[in-house]
Design a protein around this motif. Structure first.
Motif, mmCIF file in Angstrom:
data_model
loop_
_atom_site.group_PDB
_atom_site.id
_atom_site.type_symbol
_atom_site.label_atom_id
_atom_site.label_comp_id
_atom_site.label_asym_id
_atom_site.label_seq_id
_atom_site.Cartn_x
_atom_site.Cartn_y
_atom_site.Cartn_z
ATOM 1 N N ALA A 6 0.837 -1.205 0.000
ATOM 2 C CA ALA A 6 0.000 0.000 0.000
ATOM 3 C C ALA A 6 0.874 1.258 0.000
ATOM 4 N N GLU A 7 1.928 1.207 0.790
ATOM 5 C CA GLU A 7 2.869 2.327 0.883
ATOM 6 C C GLU A 7 3.506 2.581 -0.485
ATOM 7 N N LYS A 8 3.907 1.497 -1.101
ATOM 8 C CA LYS A 8 4.542 1.566 -2.419
ATOM 9 C C LYS A 8 3.562 2.129 -3.455
ATOM 10 N N SER A 9 2.303 1.677 -3.376
ATOM 11 C CA SER A 9 1.300 2.104 -4.368
ATOM 12 C C SER A 9 1.047 3.608 -4.292
ATOM 13 N N ALA A 10 1.183 4.163 -3.078
ATOM 14 C CA ALA A 10 0.876 5.584 -2.878
ATOM 15 C C ALA A 10 1.878 6.486 -3.598
ATOM 16 N N SER A 11 3.099 5.978 -3.754
ATOM 17 C CA SER A 11 4.118 6.832 -4.372
ATOM 18 C C SER A 11 4.484 6.398 -5.791
ATOM 19 N N GLU A 12 3.826 5.330 -6.286
ATOM 20 C CA GLU A 12 4.151 4.828 -7.634
ATOM 21 C C GLU A 12 3.508 5.718 -8.699
ATOM 22 N N MET A 13 4.333 6.304 -9.549
ATOM 23 C CA MET A 13 3.812 7.238 -10.554
ATOM 24 C C MET A 13 3.439 6.550 -11.865
ATOM 25 N N ASN A 14 4.016 5.383 -12.125
ATOM 26 C CA ASN A 14 3.731 4.659 -13.361
ATOM 27 C C ASN A 14 2.395 3.920 -13.223
ATOM 28 N N PRO A 15 1.380 4.280 -14.025
ATOM 29 C CA PRO A 15 0.042 3.683 -13.857
ATOM 30 C C PRO A 15 0.040 2.154 -13.958
ATOM 31 N N LYS A 70 -0.601 -2.991 -10.894
ATOM 32 C CA LYS A 70 -0.171 -4.296 -10.358
ATOM 33 C C LYS A 70 -0.249 -4.310 -8.833
ATOM 34 N N LEU A 71 0.220 -3.226 -8.225
ATOM 35 C CA LEU A 71 0.209 -3.137 -6.758
ATOM 36 C C LEU A 71 -1.226 -3.118 -6.224
ATOM 37 N N ILE A 72 -2.075 -2.329 -6.881
ATOM 38 C CA ILE A 72 -3.479 -2.222 -6.444
ATOM 39 C C ILE A 72 -4.183 -3.571 -6.605
ATOM 40 N N MET A 104 -3.075 -5.738 -3.756
ATOM 41 C CA MET A 104 -3.746 -5.335 -2.513
ATOM 42 C C MET A 104 -5.146 -5.940 -2.431
ATOM 43 N N GLN A 105 -5.859 -5.932 -3.556
ATOM 44 C CA GLN A 105 -7.211 -6.508 -3.557
ATOM 45 C C GLN A 105 -7.178 -8.011 -3.279
ATOM 46 N N LYS A 106 -6.165 -8.676 -3.848
ATOM 47 C CA LYS A 106 -6.012 -10.123 -3.631
ATOM 48 C C LYS A 106 -5.830 -10.437 -2.148
ATOM 49 N N ILE A 107 -4.943 -9.655 -1.518
ATOM 50 C CA ILE A 107 -4.642 -9.867 -0.094
ATOM 51 C C ILE A 107 -5.904 -9.628 0.748
ATOM 52 N N ILE A 108 -6.604 -8.528 0.459
ATOM 53 C CA ILE A 108 -7.804 -8.188 1.234
ATOM 54 C C ILE A 108 -8.868 -9.275 1.091
#
Length: 247
Positions: free
Chosen positions: A216-225, A230-232, A235-239
């Motif tokens: 989640a931390e990484k996703s907040a600062s990732e500028m490449n859509p 991939k990160l988002i 996150m959904q998979k984990i949740i």
């Protein structure tokens, strides 16, 4: 017709027993029949959600998350949830599935410790405020009782409900919703980052997973859509594997 980017969900309190047990949350998720809620309660206005990001939000939505009870009929759901609970050490004097494989009315469930599970409450908004969520609470109560879970749904004035769930954290489970989610899924971080598990914080379920926090931390600062997507998705998979919220 514009599909609202909304989320209605059942939330669990992961800070204390019994819902600090992931298998119990997964078993509850298994017996909840979203298609029934959709057709009977919502009169087909809506779509069953399997992730916390709505399917209409195509770029960010991950369709490949764990889907509980998917394509199973009612009896199959009960049987599967019963197997999950039995495997995790839960027991019954009279189990919900008898030796002939028939569904029967069970006795109250016992925790893996052998102690009976204490009665717990599913808080919902009042029927005059939101009849759909109030009725959904009653249905969830009925479904989990078929597993021997001593649940009761209780409507509560909306302001008190929010104070109990978000302020005091004194609850077992609750049904709420967000009528208008942002198209940007950064709300995943707000809802589930362990840093937001504080009074009045957005992490109402008390979810705490260091792996999720890191992504989640990484996703907040990732500028490449594409990389952020991939990160988002992760996150959904984990949740959906941990089910602090069941959409």
């Amino acid at each position: 017709f514009n599909k609202k980017s909304a989320l209605y969900y059942l939330g669990f309190n992961l800070r204390k027993a019994p819902f600090n047990d992931k298998v119990l949350r997964q078993a509850v998720a298994t017996v909840i029949n979203k298609e029934f809620i959709l057709t009977r309660i919502l009169q087909n206005f809506g779509t069953p959600m399997h992730s916390v990001v709505p399917s209409g939000n195509h770029f960010w939505h991950n369709p490949n998350v764990r889907k509980y009870g998917q394509e199973l009929d009612h009896d199959q759901r009960i049987k599967l949830a019963h197997e999950m609970l039995k495997g995790a050490g839960y027991s019954w004097d009279t189990p919900p599935v008898n030796q002939e494989g028939k569904i029967v009315a069970p006795s109250d469930i016992r925790l893996p410790s052998g102690e009976p599970m204490e009665k717990f409450v599913i808080l919902t908004p009042p029927a005059d405020y939101d009849p759909k969520r109030a009725f959904a609470g009653t249905m969830v109560q009925e479904w989990v009782r078929e597993l021997g879970l001593p649940a009761s749904a209780r409507p509560m004035a909306f302001a008190s409900l929010l104070d109990t769930v978000k302020g005091k954290h004194e609850f077992d489970a609750f049904i709420l919703g967000y009528g208008q989610l942002d198209l940007d899924p950064d709300y995943l971080r707000s809802f589930f980052d362990s840093g937001n598990d504080k009074p009045r914080g957005w992490n109402m379920s008390g979810y705490n997973n260091p792996e999720f926090d890191r992504i989640a931390e990484k996703s907040a600062s990732e500028m490449n859509p594409e990389l952020r997507q991939k990160l988002i998705h992760e996150m959904q998979k984990i949740i959906m594997a941990d089910v602090p919220y069941l959409p």
